[in-house]
Design an enzyme around this catalytic site. Structure first.
Site, PDB file in Angstrom:
ATOM      1  CD  GLU A 231      33.643  46.127  50.577  1.00 59.15           C
ATOM      2  OE1 GLU A 231      33.108  47.269  50.569  1.00 59.15           O
ATOM      3  OE2 GLU A 231      33.282  45.208  51.315  1.00 59.15           O
ATOM      4  CB  CYS A 265      29.775  47.769  52.360  1.00 54.90           C
ATOM      5  SG  CYS A 265      30.090  46.124  51.736  1.00 54.90           S
TER       6      CYS A 265
END
Length: 460
Positions: A231, A265
């Site tokens: 990720e 993120c």
């Protein structure tokens, strides 16, 4: 090379703690102890694992103030956001405990070459997680709870500046009744981390971090034929379409950019606004961003604390300067403060175009990039004009059309419509392109590191 880690309070610059790094032998002992624990843990029933996962959620809630206080000290987010992070962690535990036994249950099949068959989701072994500092509790809980539920044992290498949070989480998990060595925190260097990846007992590796770190870890794992889940970063685009409600657009985009100090993120980072709304949106967006207060996260009127580290602040400022050198215009902020701490002002850049870090790369902090689009179609093109593909957003009064754009055209793992969100236990989390691969949450994480084993009874 230092044999210790020193953590620093990014608000004051004061030293918090010093931790001795494990050497190769000590790390190997932990890996092997984790494997021995796996041999027992894998045999626990799904219901028993769920019971302990539920207890971990309660223990996290019981330790909320202690853990939140440490998160504030180690990475600088406001206390209320730290508490919200721990609430999310408890929610992940509750969701996993409730749905895990069903998600991981055997599936009956009727094979063509036998009497009967079934698929069993067998745990694989030791799963190694390398995690970042921006959500010191959530990033750990996200991967570890899914794997503990699946019957794996879990190792953690946390970001150095939140080492204390990693060790406290290990203590909380044990207090909740998790058997010894089912979850362990490794205080190790990058070189020792590579040795952990290569260890034969480690069966899978998951990393949350930059795309550069992802490439290195994935290469090391591939060299040893280990499965990975990555990720990685992103420069998520939020589209303000021709028919957008500008009040909603401004509120959503400000929240999406500065939540967690902009160090998320899946944060909104590029704001792609159509010609019809651009000037009005810009004026109101800059006004609202300028009104936010950056300061000590413990003060009640603070909107954003410091960034997590001085070097991260300096990197962000360098990206702003390089963007300006290549044609971007600073509408507010953009000056690096003097004095202690890792503070950076809320910043908005205009005239953002390809070739600038603000357009091409990830700005991991409170800096927003405004990009002008001709129309809705052009906005969608610009959104996908990125090597990343984690999340994104669409602001439009025509929800049905926005949903279709999200479904058919947005090349990301997640899309938010008329609002901003970070994560929820019920929905899968992950990206495409340079934002990585694999999914967590929504039951998907429980299936990432299991062996979908076929058992076929040919005759009885």
């Amino acid at each position: 090379m230092s044999n210790s880690i020193t953590t620093v309070n990014p608000t004051t610059g004061d030293t918090l703690n010093t931790y001795t790094l494990m050497d190769s032998s000590q790390a190997k002992q932990v890996v092997e102890a984790s494997h021995q624990a796996f041999l027992d843990w894998r045999l626990q029933s799904l219901e028993q694992r769920a019971k302990i996962v539920k207890a971990i959620g309660k223990a996290l809630t019981d330790h909320k103030e202690e853990l939140a206080e440490l998160i504030v000290k180690e990475m600088g987010k406001p206390p209320e956001q730290a508490r919200q992070e721990i609430d999310l962690c408890a929610g992940i535990c509750d969701y996993t405990a409730e749905h895990g036994p069903k998600k991981l249950a055997d599936e009956e099949r009727k094979p063509g070459n036998g009497e009967r068959g079934f698929i069993t989701y067998s745990p694989m072994g030791v799963i190694y997680g390398i995690q970042p500092w921006n959500f010191p509790a959530y990033q750990v809980v996200r991967y570890s709870i899914a794997n503990i539920m699946a019957g794996n044992t879990v190792l953690l290498k946390h970001a150095e500046n939140v080492t204390g949070s990693g060790l406290l989480l290990e203590k909380i998990y044990r207090e909740a009744g998790l058997p010894e060595n089912v979850f362990r925190t490794l205080v190790i260097s990058h070189d020792i981390s590579d040795e952990v990846i290569a260890h034969k007992a480690v069966r899978g590796v998951t990393l949350t971090g930059s795309d550069g770190a992802g490439r290195k870890v994935a290469a090391k794992a591939a060299e040893n034929l280990k499965k990975t889940v990555l990720e990685l970063g992103s420069n998520d685009a939020f589209l303000v379409l021709d028919d957008a409600d500008l009040d909603l657009a401004v509120d959503t985009c400000v929240t999406g950019r500065v939540f967690n100090g902009g160090q998320t993120c899946v944060a909104a980072k590029r704001f792609v606004v159509t010609e019809a709304n651009y000037e009005a949106f810009k004026e109101r967006f800059v006004a609202k961003m300028t009104s936010l207060k950056v300061g000590d996260p413990n003060e009640s009127d603070t909107d954003l604390g410091p960034m997590a580290r001085v070097d991260l602040r300096d990197t962000l400022h360098d990206q702003v300067e390089k963007s300006v050198e290549n044609g971007a215009k600073i509408l507010c902020g953009g000056e690096k403060p003097e004095g202690k701490g890792a503070f950076y002002p809320v910043t908005v850049l205009d005239n953002v175009t390809p070739g600038q870090p603000a357009y091409d790369d990830e700005l991991f902090g409170p800096v927003a990039a405004l990009i002008r689009a001709k129309d809705d179609e052009d906005a969608m093109r610009i959104a996908n004009d990125s090597r990343y593909g984690l999340g994104g957003g669409i602001i439009s009064k025509d929800t049905k059309r926005a949903t279709e754009l999200a479904r058919k055209y947005f090349d990301t793992g997640m899309v938010f419509i008329n609002g901003f969100g970070v994560a929820t236990p019920e929905m899968p989390f992950g990206g495409v392109k340079d934002s990585g691969y694999g999914r967590e949450h929504g039951g998907f994480g429980m299936h990432e590191f299991v062996n979908a084993k076929s058992v076929i009874v040919v005759s009885e």
